[in-house]
Write an enzyme that holds these catalytic residues in place. Sequence first.
Site, PDB file in Angstrom:
ATOM      1  N   ASP A 122      -6.881  -6.252   3.812  1.00 16.99           N
ATOM      2  CA  ASP A 122      -6.124  -5.221   4.165  1.00 16.99           C
ATOM      3  C   ASP A 122      -6.137  -4.481   5.440  1.00 16.99           C
ATOM      4  OD1 ASP A 122      -5.267  -2.692   3.392  1.00 16.99           O
ATOM      5  OD2 ASP A 122      -6.991  -2.014   1.990  1.00 16.99           O
ATOM      6  N   MET A 172     -12.110   4.568  -0.893  1.00 16.94           N
ATOM      7  CA  MET A 172     -12.872   4.676   0.430  1.00 16.94           C
ATOM      8  C   MET A 172     -13.470   5.979   0.106  1.00 16.94           C
ATOM      9  SD  MET A 172      -9.987   3.329   2.816  1.00 16.94           S
ATOM     10  CE  MET A 172      -8.680   3.225   1.327  1.00 16.94           C
ATOM     11  N   HIS A 216      -8.046   1.074  -4.157  1.00 15.55           N
ATOM     12  CA  HIS A 216      -9.266   0.828  -3.185  1.00 15.55           C
ATOM     13  C   HIS A 216      -9.691   2.280  -3.030  1.00 15.55           C
ATOM     14  CE1 HIS A 216      -9.822  -0.174   1.327  1.00 15.55           C
ATOM     15  NE2 HIS A 216     -10.934  -0.082   0.948  1.00 15.55           N
ATOM     16  N   MET A 231     -11.942  -5.820   4.958  1.00 16.63           N
ATOM     17  CA  MET A 231     -10.834  -4.929   5.700  1.00 16.63           C
ATOM     18  C   MET A 231     -10.536  -5.590   7.132  1.00 16.63           C
ATOM     19  SD  MET A 231     -10.272  -2.226   3.955  1.00 16.63           S
ATOM     20  CE  MET A 231      -9.185  -1.335   5.184  1.00 16.63           C
ATOM     21  N   GLY A 256      -9.376   3.928   6.756  1.00 15.55           N
ATOM     22  CA  GLY A 256      -9.101   5.158   6.966  1.00 15.55           C
ATOM     23  C   GLY A 256      -7.644   5.692   7.256  1.00 15.55           C
ATOM     24  N   PHE A 257      -7.036   4.442   7.743  1.00 18.07           N
ATOM     25  CA  PHE A 257      -5.494   4.876   8.260  1.00 18.07           C
ATOM     26  C   PHE A 257      -4.617   3.591   8.302  1.00 18.07           C
ATOM     27  CE2 PHE A 257      -8.373   7.598  10.717  1.00 18.07           C
ATOM     28  CZ  PHE A 257      -7.848   9.027  10.495  1.00 18.07           C
ATOM     29  N   GLY A 258      -3.514   3.734   7.771  1.00 21.76           N
ATOM     30  CA  GLY A 258      -2.232   2.979   7.939  1.00 21.76           C
ATOM     31  C   GLY A 258      -1.870   2.500   9.245  1.00 21.76           C
ATOM     32  N   MET A 298      -9.067   8.336  -0.168  1.00 21.00           N
ATOM     33  CA  MET A 298      -9.928   8.566   0.930  1.00 21.00           C
ATOM     34  C   MET A 298     -10.126   9.980   0.839  1.00 21.00           C
ATOM     35  SD  MET A 298      -7.545   7.209   3.891  1.00 21.00           S
ATOM     36  CE  MET A 298      -6.666   5.794   3.883  1.00 21.00           C
ATOM     37  N   HIS A 341      -0.909  -1.079  -4.328  1.00 24.05           N
ATOM     38  CA  HIS A 341      -2.370  -0.960  -3.586  1.00 24.05           C
ATOM     39  C   HIS A 341      -2.332   0.738  -3.474  1.00 24.05           C
ATOM     40  CE1 HIS A 341      -5.891  -1.908  -1.483  1.00 24.05           C
ATOM     41  NE2 HIS A 341      -5.486  -1.063  -0.534  1.00 24.05           N
ATOM     42  N   GLY A 384       1.195  -2.186   4.070  1.00 24.21           N
ATOM     43  CA  GLY A 384       1.607  -0.809   3.783  1.00 24.21           C
ATOM     44  C   GLY A 384       2.936  -0.572   5.015  1.00 24.21           C
ATOM     45  N   SER A 419       0.629  -1.287   0.066  1.00 22.94           N
ATOM     46  CA  SER A 419       0.035   0.096  -0.088  1.00 22.94           C
ATOM     47  C   SER A 419       0.891   1.218  -0.036  1.00 22.94           C
ATOM     48  CB  SER A 419      -0.811  -0.076   1.292  1.00 22.94           C
ATOM     49  OG  SER A 419      -1.320   1.492   1.472  1.00 22.94           O
ATOM     50  N   ASP A 428      -4.778   3.851  -1.765  1.00 19.39           N
ATOM     51  CA  ASP A 428      -5.812   4.077  -0.907  1.00 19.39           C
ATOM     52  C   ASP A 428      -6.360   5.400  -1.274  1.00 19.39           C
ATOM     53  OD1 ASP A 428      -6.326   1.585   0.635  1.00 19.39           O
ATOM     54  OD2 ASP A 428      -4.001   1.983   1.315  1.00 19.39           O
TER      55      ASP A 428
HETATM   56  C1  DX5 Z   1      -6.697   1.581   5.471  1.00 13.91           C
HETATM   57  C2  DX5 Z   1      -5.961   1.098   4.084  1.00 13.91           C
HETATM   58  C3  DX5 Z   1      -4.956   0.058   3.896  1.00 13.91           C
HETATM   59  C4  DX5 Z   1      -3.409   0.601   4.669  1.00 13.91           C
HETATM   60  C5  DX5 Z   1      -3.052  -0.454   5.210  1.00 13.91           C
HETATM   61  O1  DX5 Z   1      -7.772   2.272   5.556  1.00 13.91           O
HETATM   62  O2  DX5 Z   1      -6.880   0.533   3.155  1.00 13.91           O
HETATM   63  O3  DX5 Z   1      -4.591  -0.202   2.610  1.00 13.91           O
HETATM   64  O4  DX5 Z   1      -2.672   1.248   3.713  1.00 13.91           O
HETATM   65  O5  DX5 Z   1      -2.167  -0.166   5.975  1.00 13.91           O
HETATM   66  P1  DX5 Z   1      -1.125  -1.136   7.143  1.00 13.91           P
HETATM   67  O6  DX5 Z   1      -0.688  -2.386   6.162  1.00 13.91           O
HETATM   68  O7  DX5 Z   1      -0.022  -0.507   7.446  1.00 13.91           O
HETATM   69  O8  DX5 Z   1      -2.122  -1.451   8.114  1.00 13.91           O
HETATM   70 ZN    ZN Z   2      -6.465  -0.397   1.080  1.00 12.37          ZN
END
Ligand code: DX5
Ligand code: ZN
Length: 215
Positions: free
Chosen positions: A175, A68, A66, A137, A142-144, A37, A33, A197, A8, A35
């Site tokens: 994910d 969101m 992806h 999910m 929303g966040f990594g 948002m 990937h 990610g 990601s 993301d």
């Molecule tokens: C979260 C994203 C993920 C995120 C994953 O909303 O959809 O793709 O980047 O990050 P990690 O692998 O750090 O959990």
């Molecule tokens: Zn994602």
Amino acid sequence: MTKIISPSMLSADFGNLQAMCEMINASEAEWLHFDVMDGVFVPNISFGFPVIEAVKKHCRKMLDVHIMIVQPEKYVQRFAKAGAGVLTFHYEATENPDEVIRLIRAEGIKVGICVNPDIPVKVLEPFIEKVDMVLLMSVFAGFGGQKFIEETYSRIDELKEMIDRMNPDCLIEIDGGVTLENAPKLFAHGVNVLVAGSTVYNATNPQQMIIDLKC
Ligand code: DX5
Ligand code: ZN
């Protein structure tokens, strides 16, 4: 069984995306990937079309986008034009998932449907035969860098049973919170695509990490 790693981009160095593309091109990652948002469907804003278009110019791997965002149907064409190879939308973000699927298909790219961890897997049943991939999910979108939710395994089993019965070619993607510890167990449960990610980009050697995640 297909085993794909989709790093990601959210955790990459945004000041040096060309270097990221070169790293990904020379790595064993099959996909990259993205993301996207919108600050409405999720409480965060990431990036949009110009970034995907710029990365597309340098990245030779398939772009796994992806989204969101609310009302995904409005933007399907633009994501396809920007270079998405597979476009995954959230079931919860639209009133008409069938229409979104139809629009993505019309662009000639792969279709993915996604749900957050609090949405019953059962709601996906009417769409399994119509999509190429289901993204579950394993954290709230929303966040990594969040912690993997352990209940995900039983959700994968439930989804896998539906897929085996209705559309065995449909891929399962996971994910959120994917690590070296949970990756083998996820593949053993029948997952085909792992998004990672922070595990990839925080590694001292991201390319080796991508290889290790597949083992
Ligand atoms: C979260 C994203 C993920 C995120 C994953 O909303 O959809 O793709 O980047 O990050 P990690 O692998 O750090 O959990
Ligand atoms: Zn994602």
